[in-house]
Design an enzyme around this catalytic site. Structure first.
Site, PDB file in Angstrom:
ATOM      1  CG  HIS A 126      28.534  27.464  12.634  1.00 44.39           C
ATOM      2  ND1 HIS A 126      27.868  28.640  12.368  1.00 44.39           N
ATOM      3  CD2 HIS A 126      29.798  27.824  12.966  1.00 44.39           C
ATOM      4  CE1 HIS A 126      28.676  29.667  12.522  1.00 44.39           C
ATOM      5  NE2 HIS A 126      29.851  29.201  12.896  1.00 44.39           N
ATOM      6  CG  HIS A 181      37.304  19.468  21.797  1.00 42.18           C
ATOM      7  ND1 HIS A 181      37.314  19.120  20.463  1.00 42.18           N
ATOM      8  CD2 HIS A 181      36.789  18.397  22.453  1.00 42.18           C
ATOM      9  CE1 HIS A 181      36.824  17.905  20.315  1.00 42.18           C
ATOM     10  NE2 HIS A 181      36.492  17.443  21.509  1.00 42.18           N
ATOM     11  CD  GLU A 211      39.049  15.458  19.176  1.00 45.66           C
ATOM     12  OE1 GLU A 211      38.309  15.903  18.265  1.00 45.66           O
ATOM     13  OE2 GLU A 211      38.655  14.650  20.033  1.00 45.66           O
ATOM     14  CG  HIS A 243      38.465  16.194  25.823  1.00 45.14           C
ATOM     15  ND1 HIS A 243      39.174  15.261  25.105  1.00 45.14           N
ATOM     16  CD2 HIS A 243      37.340  16.450  25.110  1.00 45.14           C
ATOM     17  CE1 HIS A 243      38.510  14.961  24.004  1.00 45.14           C
ATOM     18  NE2 HIS A 243      37.397  15.653  23.984  1.00 45.14           N
TER      19      HIS A 243
END
Length: 298
Positions: A126, A181, A211, A243
Site C-alpha cells: 500500500h 513474514h 513478525e 527469512h
C-alpha cells in the site's frame, strides 16, 4: 529613353521555391501536433532479496511474464530500501518504484500494468507501491495487479495450491508448516484467514509468521496438540531469502528448525520461494492479466 528591365519572373521563381520548401516541411510540422501512439508496458514490483540463490524466483517469474505477454516491455522495482542499498554495495543497481516509473515514462510508455509479488496487501504494497503509483502523473492509464492473496477466492486458491504442491512431498504423519513474514499492518489478518482455509482441507497444515500472528509459539502448541513428531517447513514468500534461510532453516538456536527440534519435532526445511514454482506463478499471472486487461478501459 532606355526602359528598366522587369524583375517579376525572378520574383515569381523565388516565391515558387519558397512554397515548395514549405510544402515539404508541412508533414514534419504536422507530426509534432499528432497524438503520440500508445505504448504499454509491465512493471513487476517485489520486496526484493540480497540472497543470490533466491534470485531464481525473480528470474523464473520474469521469464513467465515475458512468455505470457510477448511484445510488452517488462521492468522491475524493489520496495525495500535496505535490499537496494545492499545490492548497490555489490554493484547491482535496482530501481525503486518512483525511479522505475520515471524511466518508463521517459521511454514513452503511456499505459502501464503494475504487478505486485507481495504475498499480502500490507504496508509494502500500500505505502510503497499503490500510494506511489497512484500519485505519479504522466501515464494515460495505470492498472495495479493484486498480491498473491487479496480476496477470499485468492486464499482458497492458495490453500489448494499449497497442499497440492507440498502435500506429496511430505512423509506419512508429517505436518506442513508454512512460514509467512507477518506484519503489524491490518493485512496480517490474511495469515489467520489462510489458516482457516487450510484447516478445512488438512488438519496437519499450519501457518505461522516471523513478525506477526500467529507466531512460532502457536505453531509449536498446535503441532503438540495434534501429536505431530515431524514437520515440513515451507516459506510462504515469493523468494527463499534471508527469512527462509536463517529464521526458518538456520542452525541458530532461535530458528524455527532448531526450536521445533528442541520440542521433539523433527523439521525438514524446503528452500524454494513460491515464485520458483509454476502453480504459484500462475496465480500471480492471473492478477497481472486482470491488470493488463484494465489498460484498455478508458
Amino acid at each position: 529613353m532606355r526602359s528598366v528591365p522587369r524583375r517579376r519572373p525572378a520574383l515569381s521563381g523565388l516565391l515558387l521555391a519558397l512554397f515548395m520548401v514549405l510544402a515539404m516541411a508541412l508533414p514534419a510540422f504536422s507530426g509534432h501536433s499528432a497524438p503520440a501512439k500508445d505504448k504499454s508496458a509491465i512493471l513487476v514490483v517485489a520486496f526484493g532479496t540480497s540472497v543470490p540463490e533466491a534470485r531464481k524466483s525473480f528470474d523464473d517469474m520474469d521469464a513467465a511474464v515475458r512468455e505470457a505477454f510477448p511484445g510488452m516491455p517488462v521492468q522491475w522495482a524493489f520496495t525495500s530500501n535496505i535490499i537496494r542499498e545492499k545490492l548497490a554495495a555489490e554493484g547491482r543497481v535496482t530501481d525503486s518504484v518512483p525511479v522505475a516509473l520515471a524511466k518508463l515514462l521517459d521511454a514513452g510508455v503511456t499505459r502501464l500494468a503494475v504487478q505486485s509479488l507481495h504475498a499480502i496487501p500490507g504496508e509494502e504494497f500500500h505505502e510503497k507501491l499503490v500510494h506511489v503509483v497512484t500519485n505519479f502523473d504522466g501515464f494515460k492509464k495505470v492498472a495495479i495487479g493484486q498480491p498473491l492473496m487479496s480476496t477470499d477466492a485468492d486464499m482458497a486458491a492458495v490453500a489448494d495450491t499449497l497442499l497440492a504442491t507440498f502435500g506429496p512431498q511430505r512423509a506419512e504423519g508429517e505436518a506442513l508448516v508454512f512460514m509467512g513474514h507477518g506484519t503489524h499492518h491490518p493485512a496480517n489478518i490474511y495469515y489467520p484467514g489462510l489458516q482457516w482455509y487450510l484447516e478445512q482441507r488438512d488438519p496437519l497444515a499450519l501457518v505461522g509468521t516471523v513478525e506477526g500472528t500467529p507466531g512460532l509459539e502457536w505453531v509449536v502448541a498446535k503441532l503438540k496438540e495434534k501429536g505431530a513428531a515431524k514437520a515440513l517447513l515451507v516459506p510462504l514468500m515469493s523468494v527463499a531469502g534471508d527469512h527462509a534461510r536463517n529464521d526458518m532453516a538456520g542452525d541458530e538456536d532461535d530458528s524455527w528448525k532448531s526450536v521445533l527440534a528442541g520440542e521433539g519435532i523433527a523439521a525438514r526445511p524446503v528452500l524454494q520461494g513460491l515464485a520458483e514454482l509454476a502453480p504459484f506463478r500462475a496465480l500471480w499471472l492471473n492478477h497481472l492479466r486482470q491488470a493488463v486487461a484494465g489498460l484498455d478501459e478508458n
